[in-house]
Scaffold this active site. Sequence first.
Site, PDB file in Angstrom:
ATOM      1  N   THR A 182       0.873  -1.175   0.000  1.00  0.00           N
ATOM      2  CA  THR A 182       0.000   0.000   0.000  1.00  0.00           C
ATOM      3  C   THR A 182       0.906   1.219   0.000  1.00  0.00           C
ATOM      4  OG1 THR A 182      -1.670  -1.195   1.261  1.00  0.00           O
ATOM      5  CG2 THR A 182      -1.846   1.210   1.239  1.00  0.00           C
TER       6      THR A 182
ATOM      7  N   LYS B  68      -7.432   1.348  -3.338  1.00  0.00           N
ATOM      8  CA  LYS B  68      -7.014   0.851  -2.016  1.00  0.00           C
ATOM      9  C   LYS B  68      -6.932   2.025  -1.021  1.00  0.00           C
ATOM     10  CE  LYS B  68      -4.780  -1.633   1.109  1.00  0.00           C
ATOM     11  NZ  LYS B  68      -5.278  -2.653   1.935  1.00  0.00           N
TER      12      LYS B  68
ATOM     13  N   ASN C  88     -10.377   3.106  -0.091  1.00  0.00           N
ATOM     14  CA  ASN C  88     -10.917   2.162   0.898  1.00  0.00           C
ATOM     15  C   ASN C  88     -10.338   2.432   2.290  1.00  0.00           C
ATOM     16  OD1 ASN C  88     -12.107  -0.613   1.723  1.00  0.00           O
ATOM     17  ND2 ASN C  88      -9.965  -0.711   2.318  1.00  0.00           N
ATOM     18  N   ASN C  89      -9.021   2.639   2.323  1.00  0.00           N
ATOM     19  CA  ASN C  89      -8.383   2.834   3.628  1.00  0.00           C
ATOM     20  C   ASN C  89      -8.782   4.169   4.256  1.00  0.00           C
ATOM     21  OD1 ASN C  89      -7.300   0.406   3.022  1.00  0.00           O
ATOM     22  ND2 ASN C  89      -5.190   0.966   3.435  1.00  0.00           N
TER      23      ASN C  89
ATOM     24  N   SER D 112     -11.879   3.340   5.920  1.00  0.00           N
ATOM     25  CA  SER D 112     -11.590   2.474   7.063  1.00  0.00           C
ATOM     26  C   SER D 112     -11.011   3.279   8.233  1.00  0.00           C
ATOM     27  CB  SER D 112     -10.608   1.389   6.618  1.00  0.00           C
ATOM     28  OG  SER D 112     -10.246   0.597   7.699  1.00  0.00           O
TER      29      SER D 112
END
Length: 299
Positions: free
Chosen positions: A102, A177, A180-181, A184
Amino acid sequence: MRRKSKIKAGFIGLGTMGSAMAQNLLRSGMEVAVFDSDVDKLEDFWSIPNCRIASSPMDAAIDADYFFTMLPDSEVVEEVLFGENGAVLKLREKALIIEMSTGSPVAFQDFRKRLHQQHIRIIDAPVGRTPGHAKRGDLLVLVGADEETLDEIRPLLECFGKDIVLVGPPGHAIRLKIVNNYMSMVGMVLTAETLLLAKKAGIDRDIAVKVLQSTTAGKGQINVNFPRKVLAGDISPDFPLSLGLKDISLAVELAKAEGAPLFLGGAARELFALAKPWGRSQQDCTAMLLLLEDLARSS
Ligand code: NAD
């Protein structure tokens, strides 16, 4: 694709995720040269058939058709690829780097440009889920590549991934990603703020958790309201932004009275308050998305 036993790969970064992923690749019969700067991480690999312990990223790149990187961040990836003993010194033309860390999308595009000059391919394939999923081969793998390249490497990704999603061209998977993080990590703060407010308000924590797990708030707007309202083009008010402003204001006032700092709560109230001047206060709460798009256009 050739039989897996004929494929040669390099794998750099045998940490929490990479160790399990590399072991799953090896289990498929591929020949894998592994490297980690921490020698302790190599211990599990000495006895695995088809595994070669490499002495550097450059060494791991010798004869590799595919070269996996599962590293903490883009700075380390840059060092592994382009540093003193970097992989590009030995990677052959047309080899494919599968960058699974990442990292930064900007750095990824820079790597891609530099590698293109040397006729070395790179795609982004960051993973989702946990170390347990990595061990079981159940990871979510987001892929930034063309369809042909994904077809080429799908059998490799399936060694550790259960759900493989083609997101778009190279660079798009790492962007998703990060998106998404973002959700999150902000969710971590929101959940912590919510549980703090419940505690300060004198609510039993177990009861609060149980109730929140059953409500739309806990199940997530992305699952419940957004798909059936604004994303379906319907902003008729099931629950208008004006009522949302009333409710967030009640929460912020309760938090103030009970001494619970709500960082996200304050920002959310400011946004709900903007719905009126932007002519959206009688639209459904999910039209918050349209309000943010208004603001993005005007900035
Ligand atoms: P980790 O820190 O456990 O592993 C990274 C490995 O890279 C370590 O073994 C470290 O020794 C090695 N390393 C560091 N510098 C190196 C160098 N110069 N050369 C060779 N090896 C080097 O990290 P992780 O949890 O395995 O995560 C790897 C990546 O995957 C990160 O970008 C992380 O954000 C992402 N990720 C992690 C999880 C998770 O649950 N842990 C889930 C999904 C994605």
